[in-house]
Scaffold this active site. Structure first.
Site, PDB file in Angstrom:
ATOM      1  CG  HIS A 169     -30.531  20.838  34.594  1.00  0.00           C
ATOM      2  ND1 HIS A 169     -29.450  21.137  33.795  1.00  0.00           N
ATOM      3  CD2 HIS A 169     -30.042  20.704  35.849  1.00  0.00           C
ATOM      4  CE1 HIS A 169     -28.360  21.202  34.564  1.00  0.00           C
ATOM      5  NE2 HIS A 169     -28.700  20.948  35.812  1.00  0.00           N
ATOM      6  CG  HIS A 201     -30.675  22.731  28.207  1.00  0.00           C
ATOM      7  ND1 HIS A 201     -29.442  22.351  28.666  1.00  0.00           N
ATOM      8  CD2 HIS A 201     -30.467  23.197  26.950  1.00  0.00           C
ATOM      9  CE1 HIS A 201     -28.535  22.582  27.725  1.00  0.00           C
ATOM     10  NE2 HIS A 201     -29.134  23.102  26.681  1.00  0.00           N
ATOM     11  CG  HIS A 245     -29.964  23.736  39.586  1.00  0.00           C
ATOM     12  ND1 HIS A 245     -28.771  24.401  39.491  1.00  0.00           N
ATOM     13  CD2 HIS A 245     -29.740  22.509  39.047  1.00  0.00           C
ATOM     14  CE1 HIS A 245     -27.868  23.615  38.922  1.00  0.00           C
ATOM     15  NE2 HIS A 245     -28.427  22.444  38.653  1.00  0.00           N
ATOM     16  CD  GLU A 246     -31.811  19.430  39.354  1.00  0.00           C
ATOM     17  OE1 GLU A 246     -31.780  19.016  38.170  1.00  0.00           O
ATOM     18  OE2 GLU A 246     -30.789  19.535  40.055  1.00  0.00           O
TER      19      GLU A 246
END
Ligand SMILES: [Zn+2]
Length: 690
Positions: free
Chosen positions: A483, A486, A479-480
């Site tokens: 990010h 991104h 998940h992180e």
């Protein structure tokens, strides 16, 4: 070269925060930075930014895109550099000195920000440009950034009268102070509470958990004892496995009372004041509630559309949670335990239920998720999807010995950015997991490459042993890292729309979408290998993990949604009275109205709900909103029959991961998917569909 004078004078030490980040990788010079450097660095940076803003606002030249919008985007570089180092350290490796500076800086930075956002001359220039925007011959990104600047200023109060502006500035300052206190209080409660146990109290705990508790005891100066702390990586496994109901109850009650333990660290009055100030601010700007104000600039747009989504999922989730509770109750009875399932029993019996129904328990899967393997899997996925490569640099500067540093390059071998991983829990770190940037990508002043960090709170492995993750931990890492990508893949011109600077109900799309690639066969077969033997996970276990995927989803969904509803209600407060909110009673009445099952407690209770004290006020729903998109987006890959389909990955790269806030988020999604997102994928993913 020697100086001209004959006296050698020692020069005053240059502030490392203000000097250029040199070195091959332009990382902050962590080894040289001391807490004492921050005050003077902030002072210089604030002064510089103030002067830059004055030059833009006070100039007599007619406003142009270049002399106003571009100039604004170029301004404040020193400040963003100093602040990013400071806030990253304040979150991941804090100490008393940094906390004191944090309290001191909060109102100062808020005042600085308010002075810019409420600067009348500056707004006039932006407003004039905004009115003439059709005639300015701007490209798409220029037009977007102009429109955003206009919107940001208006939403900060630029159109208010002098008296109102003064009040807005006061509110901003006070809110900054309160939010800082709030998060420092939670950290203090987490640091100060501990449950000290003896050998005889450890029934049910695996050897790994016993070792971890023994190490925590050594850290606490209690060798020979066992310590459970309120770090999620300590208390959660304890609740899952401890056979001692009395101790589970104690630990659980402390865990849910962070920020509510009374005296100096109590957050209830702070929360009430924050809510009152936010409501007042929203009303000054002409909105009925803070939720109306806050949601206007998101994808969801209105509180009603948020509630519609939450409600659509709530009912099937509560029904599922009811079935789950019955099964747990049955399991407890079958064991001869004559209890009613209480919140501190849920995790314990659900582990037993999982084991009985699917023959998987955490201790069986952990050996297959060694931290290094999961990191390698996350990197490899980024290679397959986006052509990225990661090279670890053992000698690069870092802010803590546990931090690891990688250089990221693309298919052509070009430098993309730097990636820092800070994986282990420690008392100087706040709880949770997050991604942040030491520097964001932009092109307004040279080709600035991103420096991204992921921070987690995993338990360290024993001396010489790898850290073994639960499946949830592994998912958090993916998940992180989503990010992180991104931020790393960001390809925009302007700093204010770089990377994750998007609406918060869109920002969880790249992260949650990335979680899907952990569970695809290509990843698990290659990376879920036993840390000691190197053997791949047995096919049968793999299959059992997959069939257990939606196990306990009723509980997780209810736990999450309860917090999302409380957040929405809290920011829909419309009281004119001066009476302060009774936070505990408020929370309870919301949950009662919802029909919250007695056996489940909201994932975040208000006094430690850090999300909504920061950027997620009236925004905790964002995870679910983004989940509608991530489920739907991953289906785009599934439809091709290839989880790494190149064409789909290229579109994902172009419109989502590299796009920053260059486009309206819904437009960006449609550009990727060819149509708006559909909710069916979400319900299916959570196992809640029909
Ligand atoms: Zn996230």
């Amino acid at each position: 070269m020697a100086g001209k004078g004959d006296k050698v004078r020692s020069k005053p030490r240059a502030n490392p925060l203000l000097s250029r980040w040199g070195g091959a990788y332009e990382l902050p010079p962590f080894g040289k930075i001391t807490p004492e450097d921050f005050r003077p660095a902030f002072a210089v940076a604030l002064k510089e930014h103030k002067a830059e803003i004055a030059r833009i606002a006070d100039q007599t030249a007619k406003p142009t895109f270049a002399n106003t919008v571009l100039a604004l985007e170029k301004a404040g570089r020193t400040l963003s550099r100093v602040a990013s180092v400071f806030y990253n350290l304040a979150g991941a490796d804090t100490n008393d000195a940094l906390q004191e500076i944090e309290r001191e800086m909060a109102p100062k930075l808020a005042a600085h920000e308010s002075a810019i956002m409420l600067n009348g001359k500056l707004f006039k220039r932006i407003e004039e440009l905004h009115e003439r925007r059709d005639a300015l011959k701007l490209d798409d990104e220029q037009r977007r950034i102009l429109e955003l600047h206009y919107k940001w200023l208006v939403r900060s109060g630029a159109k208010l009268n002098g008296k109102q502006k003064k009040r807005v500035a006061e509110i901003n300052g006070r809110l900054a102070t309160l939010a800082t206190q709030f998060s420092q209080n939670v950290l203090k409660d987490e640091q100060s509470w501990r449950m000290v146990l003896d050998e005889k109290d450890l029934d049910g705990l695996s050897n790994e958990l016993r070792d971890a508790a023994a190490r925590a005891a050594v850290d606490a100066g209690l060798p020979g004892k066992y310590v459970i702390t309120l770090s999620r990586s300590s208390v959660e496994p304890f609740l899952q496995f401890s056979a001692r109901r009395d101790l589970r109850e104690q630990a659980f009650n402390a865990w849910i009372r962070r920020g509510e333990m009374g005296e100096k660290t109590d957050n209830r009055a702070i929360t009430a004041e924050i809510i009152a100030l936010r409501t007042e601010f929203a009303k000054l700007l002409g909105y009925q509630t803070y939720a109306d104000y806050s949601l206007e600039s998101t994808m969801a747009k209105t509180p009603d559309s948020v509630r519609d989504l939450l409600t659509a999922v709530w009912e099937p989730a509560v029904k599922r949670a009811g079935d789950e509770r019955d099964a747990l109750q049955e399991r407890a009875r079958a064991e001869g335990s004559n209890i009613e399932i209480a919140p501190w029993d849920w995790r314990y019996y659900s582990e037993k239920e999982r084991k009985a129904r699917f023959d998987v328990d955490e201790s069986a899967t952990r050996p297959y998720f060694a931290l290094d393997n999961v990191i390698a899997a996350a990197f490899d996925t980024a290679g397959k999807l986006f052509g990225l490569k990661f090279k670890e640099l053992k000698d690069a500067p870092r802010y803590h010995d546990d931090v690891r540093v990688w250089e990221v390059t693309n298919r052509r071998g070009e430098h993309v950015g730097m990636f820092l991983g800070d994986y282990f829990a420690r008392p100087s770190k706040r709880s949770g997991a997050w991604m942040s940037a030491f520097r964001s990508q932009s092109r307004v002043a040279g080709d600035v490459r991103p420096i991204i960090v992921n921070v987690m709170n995993f338990a360290k492995g024993e001396e010489g042993q790898p850290s073994l993750l639960s499946l949830d931990d592994a998912r958090t890492l993916f998940h992180e890292f989503g990010h992180g990508l991104h931020g790393l893949l960001s390809d925009v011109t302007y700093p204010s729309i770089s990377g994750t600077a998007v609406t918060r109900d869109f920002v969880e799309l790249p992260s949650q979408l990335y979680e899907h690639w952990l569970m695809v066969p290509e990843t698990l077969e290659k990376y879920a290998t036993h840390h000691a033997t190197g053997k791949p996970m047995p096919k049968a276990l793999l299959k059992r993990i997959k069939s257990a995927r939606n196990f306990n989803q009723g509980f997780s969904t209810v736990e999450y949604l309860a917090s999302a509803f409380v957040d929405m209600d809290l920011h829909a407060v419309d009281a004119e009275s001066n009476e302060m909110l009774d936070v505990a009673a408020f929370e309870e009445s919301t949950l009662q109205r919802l029909g919250m099952p007695n056996e489940i407690v909201a994932r975040h209770r208000i006094p430690h709900f850090l999300h909504i004290m920061g950027g997620y006020a009236a925004g905790y729903y964002s995870y679910l909103w983004s989940e509608v998109m991530d489920a739907d987006a991953f289906a785009a890959f599934e439809e091709t029959g290839n989880a790494f389909d190149r064409k789909t990955a290229n579109k994902l790269h172009k419109f989502i991961y590299s796009g920053g806030n260059r486009r309206d988020p819904l437009e960006a999604y449609v550009a990727f998917r060819g149509r708006p997102p559909e909710i069916t994928g979400l319900l299916k993913k959570r196992g809640l569909a029909g």
